[in-house]
Write an enzyme that holds these catalytic residues in place. Structure first.
Site, PDB file in Angstrom:
ATOM      1  N   ASP A   8      41.322  34.882  47.223  1.00  0.00           N
ATOM      2  CA  ASP A   8      40.027  35.002  46.897  1.00  0.00           C
ATOM      3  C   ASP A   8      39.798  35.992  45.729  1.00  0.00           C
ATOM      4  O   ASP A   8      40.310  36.869  45.884  1.00  0.00           O
ATOM      5  CB  ASP A   8      39.256  35.393  48.218  1.00  0.00           C
ATOM      6  N   MET A   9      38.621  35.669  45.078  1.00  0.00           N
ATOM      7  CA  MET A   9      38.311  36.550  44.016  1.00  0.00           C
ATOM      8  C   MET A   9      37.160  37.583  44.213  1.00  0.00           C
ATOM      9  O   MET A   9      37.457  38.410  44.382  1.00  0.00           O
ATOM     10  CB  MET A   9      37.926  35.726  42.892  1.00  0.00           C
TER      11      MET A   9
END
Length: 269
Positions: A8-9
């Site tokens: 995920d960012m």
């Protein structure tokens, strides 16, 4: 043992300054040098990920990216889509009617029109800025029933959005994948679209088993991929429900949590 790492960012790869730390960048490069596939899996559109893909050198034809919470899975260089699970204008209009009832704002992403909203608001503006995409003001009634829509989002102050979530009809959860990616963002997508199914499809495409996959995240839209992975990792800053389903809880996004997982479980440091 692990051959695919899905990250995920926001709240995971990126620290509070929306940057990738030097230690995390170095760990990702070392994993890639050892033949491990590293992919970004985000609720963002590809436009909002390009800067970081460039920075990490993950821009080749054998690099992949999962955008819009894996509604699209594609090769980075050619942008060839290898999986697409999206919605329609009819869905967007139905959800817009609910949002109006609950007093939330709404916006959506479409392949042809980009980011659209019936009414400008601070949360759509935030979405526009972080992803570098312009906003088009458009009454969703103008969408054709069969027009392609990638995802729809209810957006509002956290207390308003929480009240709306508590009123969502149960049937909505069978019609769509419904995930909360931030206190002010509720995302609705094709029922077959989530980061878990996206990572699973990519793993199959690469000839890998779930046991060979690490997934890391911090919020509700990471739930499916953390449950899927052989090693599902919650960030130290993750919500309690995400920590509860994880195999491992690492440090926070501001303390190189991603790097520490890669160093321990991939590089064997």
């Amino acid at each position: 043992m692990y051959k695919l790492v899905a990250l995920d960012m926001d709240g995971t790869l990126l620290n509070s300054q929306k940057a990738v730390s030097p230690r995390t960048k170095q760990a990702i490069q070392a994993a890639r040098d050892n033949g491990v596939q590293v992919v970004l899996a985000s609720g963002r559109p590809l436009e909002g990920m390009t800067k970081y893909l460039d920075e990490l050198g993950m821009t080749g034809e054998n690099d992949y990216v999962l955008s819009y919470n894996a509604s699209l899975v594609q090769r980075v260089e050619s942008k060839t889509v290898i999986r697409k699970q999206i919605m329609t204008g009819r869905d967007a209009k139905n959800i817009a009617s609910l949002a109006n009832d609950f007093g939330t704002f709404i916006h959506a992403f479409t392949p042809e029109r980009g980011l659209i909203t019936p009414q400008n608001n601070p949360y759509t503006e935030h979405e526009s800025v972080i992803n570098g995409v312009p906003t088009t003001v458009l009454d969703f009634a103008e969408l054709a029933d069969d027009e392609e829509v990638i995802k729809v989002m209810m957006v509002a102050d956290p207390e308003i959005l929480t009240a709306a979530i508590n009123q969502l009809p149960e049937s909505l959860y069978s019609q769509y994948t419904v995930v909360q990616s931030a206190p002010f963002f509720l995302e609705l997508m094709n029922p077959n679209s989530n980061k878990g199914t996206g990572v699973a499809m990519l793993a199959e495409h690469l000839g890998l088993d779930a046991s060979e996959v690490i997934c890391m995240g911090d919020a509700g839209n990471d739930h499916h991929m953390i449950k899927y992975a052989g090693l599902g990792v919650a960030m130290g800053n993750a919500t309690d429900d995400i920590k509860a389903i994880a195999n491992h809880v690492t440090d926070t996004n501001d303390n190189d949590g991603v790097a520490k997982v890669i160093e321990e479980f991939v590089l064997g440091k």
